[in-house]
Design an enzyme around this catalytic site. Structure first.
Site, PDB file in Angstrom:
ATOM      1  CE  LYS A  81      25.986   5.158  19.793  1.00 40.43           C
ATOM      2  NZ  LYS A  81      25.985   3.746  20.208  1.00 40.43           N
ATOM      3  CB  SER A 159      23.789   3.648  23.420  1.00 44.44           C
ATOM      4  OG  SER A 159      24.809   3.069  22.607  1.00 44.44           O
ATOM      5  CB  SER A 183      24.434   0.047  21.566  1.00 43.08           C
ATOM      6  OG  SER A 183      24.420   0.234  22.957  1.00 43.08           O
TER       7      SER A 183
END
Lengths: 472, 70
Positions: A81, A159, A183
């Site tokens: 990420k 996210s 997330s």
């Protein structure tokens, strides 16, 4: 290279590398090609890292040639990420104000993975600033909305959007995501991958964007529960660069897991029959049936009526706005993609200390409540999300909610509640509704990851939802 | 297998990502999407959260969480 290779588990891929069915360089090239070709179509790729990946792959091949084995992650392609620093390359946190940001040191988790021979092939997209200010649209990201590999008209969840869709689409074998409140679990459920949120403090956050110092966790998103265990073993452990590090290591030992028949599961039928969207219920019922076959002991439970969401929001808003104070005060916050997020971050600067501390005192009560609950049961089971992924242009704050009625609240606030208490959670794919993945989630006491991974592994021994591949 | 993706190629790929453009939120801004209206909504939501938290009876000796896991 056969397309099936892109969907193998860590253990399967590592065995093929050791058997010299292909070299690590060949594997890395094939994965990089796929990531660079399909990643942008899913808005999943923040930064390709082909050259660095090939350098690492050559080292792996050299090691394999000399029979220097560094564990199951050796030679395995992964993505991270884009809130994790990778030295000398942009780390954007998914947000325009940080587009040019470059760190000179790797995030602790990336260093650990490189050390055991894993191959970082790219940085993956995310909701800007992990959505700390709240966001209204899936497009709240510098790279556009995360698109779901099962239906590109739908969101991949957030996210950790790119991490979810990249694993689901076979662009990487596993990915690192992060969770402050939902997330990892949400994109794992929406994309049909297996995601693990570790206990707070088990995995170093050094070199990761800070949204909430007291709630951020880094965790793996993989093809299976077993893969999550293998990655967690590599990334956990004490780190002096993270003040929240618990100083504990984690070892994945499925052979020493407790007997399934000894485990007590708490669940609320209302979650499955009332709160979950009707379209998801057949898949969720079937998951319950499979889990009941395993021989676990069942007990109906419910979370007490407490303001889990308001406590979580208050803490994240206060800490997030403080963490991004400079960006907010400078006006660069207005460059963010989502207007609701801009407003949320600005508003968060004005949270009075007493409100923050009240939320933290409520958090103490939530933690005490879980300690009592985990005397009665060993793990909790819920639908990972009560719905499947929404359409990509739909506002995220206008969801339908069934009336409370006689059913009670069940465990439907387990995402904010579990995050307030820093508890580990595992999301497992359990079927499809309207062509999109549905999932269940298991939550357990702190540092008890092996229990939920053992149940997850047993569930995946009896199902093949985690083996399904989207048509791309 | 293809050659390395050049920086120019990467930019072109991103720019050509029609999906990203097509999937952007509706351009037309509703009144409720005005920055001042959104700021007010955000502040109102915070107040609602504070009120919900105030309704919890917190025993006097309860300290704020200083360990962030149960």
């Amino acid at each position: 290279m056969d397309a099936g290779v892109f969907f193998l588990t860590i253990g399967e891929l590592n065995a093929k590398l050791k058997a010299k069915e292909f070299s690590c360089v060949e594997l890395t090239k094939a994965f990089s090609d796929r990531l660079e070709k399909l990643g942008p179509r899913l808005n999943a790729l923040a930064l390709p890292l082909r050259e660095d990946a090939l350098r690492q792959a050559r080292k792996v091949d050299e090691d394999l040639k000399r029979e220097r084995y560094r564990g199951p992650l050796q030679g395995i392609p992964f993505g991270a990420k884009d809130l994790l620093a990778y030295a000398g390359h942009p780390t954007t946190w998914g947000a325009k104000p940080y587009a040019g940001q470059v760190f000179d040191k790797n995030a602790g988790v990336i260093s650990r993975l490189l050390k055991v021979g894993a191959v970082l092939t790219g940085k993956l997209s995310m909701v800007e600033l992990a959505g700390g200010g709240g966001y209204r649209y899936a497009a709240a990201s510098m790279t556009g909305p995360g698109l779901n590999p099962w239906d590109r008209g739908c969101w991949s969840g957030g996210s950790s959007s790119g991490s979810g869709s990249a694993v689901a689409a076979g662009l990487v074998t596993f990915a690192l995501g992060s969770e402050t409140s939902g997330s990892i679990i949400t994109p794992s459920a929406y994309c049909g991958v297996t995601g693990l949120r570790p206990t707070y403090g088990l995995v170093s956050r050094a070199g990761a964007m800070a949204l909430s110092w007291t709630m951020d966790k880094i965790g793996p998103m993989c093809r299976s529960a077993e893969d999550c265990g293998l990655v967690l073993q590599a990334i956990s452990g004490k780190d002096n660069d993270d003040p929240a590090s618990a100083g504990k290591s984690y070892y994945y030992f499925p052979q020493y897991a407790r007997k399934m028949t000894d485990l007590r599961v708490g669940y609320a039928p209302a979650d499955f029959e009332h709160w979950a969207d009707e379209s998801c219920r057949p898949a969720l019922r079937e998951a319950l049936r499979v889990l009941k076959e395993i021989g676990l002991q069942w007990k109906e439970v419910a979370l007490p009526d407490m303001p889990y969401g308001p406590a979580t929001s208050t803490i994240i808003s206060a800490e997030g706005s403080a963490a991004f104070e400079e960006m907010i005060e400078s006006g660069k916050v207005d460059d963010l993609a989502d207007k609701k997020q801009i407003a949320g971050l600005k508003a968060g600067l004005d949270i009075p200390a007493r409100e923050y501390f009240r939320a933290m005192r409520v958090r103490s009560l939530v933690q005490a409540m879980f300690r009592e609950m985990f005397v009665e049961v060993d793990l909790l089971l819920t639908p990972a999300r009560m719905n499947v992924a929404s359409k990509v242009n739909d506002p995220l704050d206008g969801g339908r909610r069934p009336a409370e009625g006689k059913s009670g609240k069940g465990l439907r606030d387990l995402i904010p509640a579990g995050n307030l208490a820093g508890l580990p959670a595992l999301s497992l794919p359990c079927g499809f509704a309207d062509g999109l993945p549905a999932g269940i989630a298991l939550v357990t006491r702190a540092f008890n990851e092996n229990t939920i991974l053992a149940v997850g592994r047993e569930f995946q021994n009896r199902t093949d939802w985690h083996r399904r591949m989207p048509k791309l | 297998m293809r050659d390395q993706l050049t920086r120019r190629g990467w930019v072109a790929t991103l720019a050509g990502s029609a999906t990203a453009m097509a999937q952007a939120p509706p351009a037309q801004e509703a009144a409720s999407d005005h920055p001042e209206a959104l700021l007010k909504q955000a502040r109102d939501q915070l107040q609602k959260n504070f009120e919900a938290l105030r309704r919890v009876r917190i025993p006097g000796p309860t300290e704020p969480a200083f360990v962030f896991r149960a």
